[in-house]
Design a protein around this motif. Structure first.
Motif, PDB file in Angstrom:
ATOM      1  N   GLU A 194     -52.290-104.865 -52.852  1.00 47.64           N
ATOM      2  CA  GLU A 194     -53.316-105.088 -53.859  1.00 47.64           C
ATOM      3  C   GLU A 194     -54.237-103.878 -53.944  1.00 47.64           C
ATOM      4  OE1 GLU A 194     -57.009-108.107 -54.166  1.00 47.64           O
ATOM      5  OE2 GLU A 194     -55.045-109.063 -53.937  1.00 47.64           O
ATOM      6  N   TYR A 195     -54.498-103.448 -55.169  1.00 54.19           N
ATOM      7  CA  TYR A 195     -55.398-102.324 -55.431  1.00 54.19           C
ATOM      8  C   TYR A 195     -56.503-102.801 -56.359  1.00 54.19           C
ATOM      9  CZ  TYR A 195     -51.571 -99.344 -53.828  1.00 54.19           C
ATOM     10  OH  TYR A 195     -50.582 -98.754 -53.086  1.00 54.19           O
ATOM     11  N   LYS A 196     -57.690-102.257 -56.176  1.00 55.55           N
ATOM     12  CA  LYS A 196     -58.812-102.557 -57.065  1.00 55.55           C
ATOM     13  C   LYS A 196     -59.227-101.267 -57.766  1.00 55.55           C
ATOM     14  CE  LYS A 196     -60.442-106.725 -55.216  1.00 55.55           C
ATOM     15  NZ  LYS A 196     -60.381-107.820 -56.095  1.00 55.55           N
ATOM     16  N   PHE A 197     -59.299-101.345 -59.087  1.00 59.48           N
ATOM     17  CA  PHE A 197     -59.744-100.236 -59.927  1.00 59.48           C
ATOM     18  C   PHE A 197     -60.883-100.756 -60.794  1.00 59.48           C
ATOM     19  CE2 PHE A 197     -55.209 -99.474 -59.176  1.00 59.48           C
ATOM     20  CZ  PHE A 197     -55.243 -98.195 -58.655  1.00 59.48           C
TER      21      PHE A 197
ATOM     22  N   ASN B 153     -63.184-103.139 -62.292  1.00 56.76           N
ATOM     23  CA  ASN B 153     -63.143-104.596 -62.393  1.00 56.76           C
ATOM     24  C   ASN B 153     -61.716-105.142 -62.425  1.00 56.76           C
ATOM     25  OD1 ASN B 153     -65.932-104.756 -62.507  1.00 56.76           O
ATOM     26  ND2 ASN B 153     -65.973-104.532 -64.730  1.00 56.76           N
ATOM     27  N   SER B 154     -60.737-104.268 -62.319  1.00 55.29           N
ATOM     28  CA  SER B 154     -59.338-104.682 -62.410  1.00 55.29           C
ATOM     29  C   SER B 154     -58.689-104.741 -61.035  1.00 55.29           C
ATOM     30  CB  SER B 154     -58.541-103.704 -63.281  1.00 55.29           C
ATOM     31  OG  SER B 154     -59.095-103.647 -64.568  1.00 55.29           O
ATOM     32  N   THR B 155     -57.784-105.687 -60.882  1.00 51.18           N
ATOM     33  CA  THR B 155     -56.999-105.812 -59.663  1.00 51.18           C
ATOM     34  C   THR B 155     -55.533-105.671 -60.038  1.00 51.18           C
ATOM     35  OG1 THR B 155     -58.600-107.316 -58.687  1.00 51.18           O
ATOM     36  CG2 THR B 155     -56.409-107.306 -57.719  1.00 51.18           C
ATOM     37  N   VAL B 156     -54.841-104.779 -59.341  1.00 52.05           N
ATOM     38  CA  VAL B 156     -53.414-104.573 -59.568  1.00 52.05           C
ATOM     39  C   VAL B 156     -52.689-105.068 -58.321  1.00 52.05           C
ATOM     40  CG1 VAL B 156     -51.598-102.867 -59.943  1.00 52.05           C
ATOM     41  CG2 VAL B 156     -53.829-102.567 -61.030  1.00 52.05           C
ATOM     42  N   ILE B 157     -51.728-105.968 -58.516  1.00 55.60           N
ATOM     43  CA  ILE B 157     -50.949-106.500 -57.401  1.00 55.60           C
ATOM     44  C   ILE B 157     -49.508-106.037 -57.583  1.00 55.60           C
ATOM     45  CG2 ILE B 157     -50.142-108.554 -56.217  1.00 55.60           C
ATOM     46  CD1 ILE B 157     -52.698-109.951 -57.232  1.00 55.60           C
ATOM     47  N   VAL B 158     -48.995-105.347 -56.563  1.00 54.90           N
ATOM     48  CA  VAL B 158     -47.624-104.833 -56.602  1.00 54.90           C
ATOM     49  C   VAL B 158     -46.780-105.697 -55.677  1.00 54.90           C
ATOM     50  CG1 VAL B 158     -46.153-102.837 -56.183  1.00 54.90           C
ATOM     51  CG2 VAL B 158     -48.494-102.500 -57.023  1.00 54.90           C
ATOM     52  N   HIS B 159     -45.744-106.305 -56.242  1.00 58.99           N
ATOM     53  CA  HIS B 159     -44.828-107.140 -55.474  1.00 58.99           C
ATOM     54  C   HIS B 159     -43.552-106.334 -55.243  1.00 58.99           C
ATOM     55  CE1 HIS B 159     -47.168-110.836 -56.015  1.00 58.99           C
ATOM     56  NE2 HIS B 159     -47.455-110.330 -57.205  1.00 58.99           N
ATOM     57  N   SER B 160     -43.463-105.676 -54.119  1.00 59.28           N
ATOM     58  CA  SER B 160     -42.297-104.865 -53.819  1.00 59.28           C
ATOM     59  C   SER B 160     -42.154-104.722 -52.312  1.00 59.28           C
ATOM     60  CB  SER B 160     -42.431-103.478 -54.456  1.00 59.28           C
ATOM     61  OG  SER B 160     -41.355-102.661 -54.073  1.00 59.28           O
ATOM     62  N   ALA B 161     -40.929-104.871 -51.832  1.00 61.48           N
ATOM     63  CA  ALA B 161     -40.658-104.735 -50.400  1.00 61.48           C
ATOM     64  C   ALA B 161     -40.867-103.299 -49.925  1.00 61.48           C
ATOM     65  CB  ALA B 161     -39.239-105.186 -50.101  1.00 61.48           C
ATOM     66  N   ILE B 162     -40.868-102.352 -50.848  1.00 68.10           N
ATOM     67  CA  ILE B 162     -41.008-100.947 -50.456  1.00 68.10           C
ATOM     68  C   ILE B 162     -42.348-100.702 -49.755  1.00 68.10           C
ATOM     69  CG2 ILE B 162     -41.987-100.017 -52.586  1.00 68.10           C
ATOM     70  CD1 ILE B 162     -39.942 -97.664 -52.200  1.00 68.10           C
ATOM     71  N   TRP B 163     -43.377-101.504 -50.042  1.00 65.37           N
ATOM     72  CA  TRP B 163     -44.691-101.312 -49.422  1.00 65.37           C
ATOM     73  C   TRP B 163     -44.686-101.663 -47.943  1.00 65.37           C
ATOM     74  CZ3 TRP B 163     -47.366 -98.132 -51.951  1.00 65.37           C
ATOM     75  CH2 TRP B 163     -47.343 -98.122 -53.343  1.00 65.37           C
ATOM     76  N   SER B 164     -43.705-102.453 -47.495  1.00 63.84           N
ATOM     77  CA  SER B 164     -43.642-102.796 -46.074  1.00 63.84           C
ATOM     78  C   SER B 164     -42.841-101.766 -45.273  1.00 63.84           C
ATOM     79  CB  SER B 164     -43.030-104.186 -45.892  1.00 63.84           C
ATOM     80  OG  SER B 164     -41.700-104.202 -46.362  1.00 63.84           O
ATOM     81  N   MET B 165     -42.294-100.758 -45.962  1.00 62.44           N
ATOM     82  CA  MET B 165     -41.515 -99.704 -45.299  1.00 62.44           C
ATOM     83  C   MET B 165     -42.432 -98.570 -44.852  1.00 62.44           C
ATOM     84  SD  MET B 165     -38.373 -99.170 -47.910  1.00 62.44           S
ATOM     85  CE  MET B 165     -37.404-100.505 -48.545  1.00 62.44           C
ATOM     86  N   SER B 166     -41.984 -97.852 -43.826  1.00 60.72           N
ATOM     87  CA  SER B 166     -42.712 -96.647 -43.415  1.00 60.72           C
ATOM     88  C   SER B 166     -42.529 -95.579 -44.496  1.00 60.72           C
ATOM     89  CB  SER B 166     -42.184 -96.127 -42.082  1.00 60.72           C
ATOM     90  OG  SER B 166     -40.874 -95.595 -42.246  1.00 60.72           O
ATOM     91  N   GLU B 167     -43.325 -94.527 -44.416  1.00 56.67           N
ATOM     92  CA  GLU B 167     -43.214 -93.445 -45.399  1.00 56.67           C
ATOM     93  C   GLU B 167     -41.809 -92.827 -45.367  1.00 56.67           C
ATOM     94  OE1 GLU B 167     -45.419 -89.263 -46.550  1.00 56.67           O
ATOM     95  OE2 GLU B 167     -46.550 -90.788 -45.474  1.00 56.67           O
ATOM     96  N   GLU B 168     -41.263 -92.667 -44.177  1.00 51.04           N
ATOM     97  CA  GLU B 168     -39.913 -92.103 -44.037  1.00 51.04           C
ATOM     98  C   GLU B 168     -38.867 -93.042 -44.653  1.00 51.04           C
ATOM     99  OE1 GLU B 168     -36.786 -90.943 -40.499  1.00 51.04           O
ATOM    100  OE2 GLU B 168     -38.928 -90.740 -40.088  1.00 51.04           O
ATOM    101  N   GLU B 169     -39.016 -94.343 -44.413  1.00 44.67           N
ATOM    102  CA  GLU B 169     -38.081 -95.309 -44.998  1.00 44.67           C
ATOM    103  C   GLU B 169     -38.178 -95.309 -46.520  1.00 44.67           C
ATOM    104  OE1 GLU B 169     -37.746 -98.863 -41.712  1.00 44.67           O
ATOM    105  OE2 GLU B 169     -39.638 -98.658 -42.812  1.00 44.67           O
ATOM    106  N   GLN B 170     -39.402 -95.194 -47.033  1.00 36.33           N
ATOM    107  CA  GLN B 170     -39.581 -95.134 -48.483  1.00 36.33           C
ATOM    108  C   GLN B 170     -38.887 -93.914 -49.065  1.00 36.33           C
ATOM    109  OE1 GLN B 170     -43.732 -95.330 -49.574  1.00 36.33           O
ATOM    110  NE2 GLN B 170     -44.064 -97.167 -48.342  1.00 36.33           N
TER     111      GLN B 170
END
Length: 55
Positions: free
Chosen positions: A3-6, A8-25
């Motif tokens: 979840e990101y806040k910009f 008054n806006s909230t952006v929610i990204v539903h992706s398994a890639i966020w649970s990966m390490s930078e190297e895995e990504q």
């Protein structure tokens, strides 16, 4: 999910890639690019279009 806040806006990204390490990504993106992932290509094209001069 990430979840990101910009302002008054909230952006929610539903992706398994966020649970990966930078190297895995990095590895995942490389493999998917080599496989010709059309979604990644469209994302790259959209990013490039944002930086293109629109005179």
């Amino acid at each position: 999910m990430k979840e990101y806040k910009f302002g008054n806006s909230t952006v929610i990204v539903h992706s398994a890639i966020w649970s990966m390490s930078e190297e895995e990504q990095t590895d995942w993106v490389k493999k998917e690019t080599e496989k010709g992932n059309a979604t990644l290509k469209r994302i790259r094209d959209a990013i490039k279009d944002c930086y293109r001069n629109h005179d």
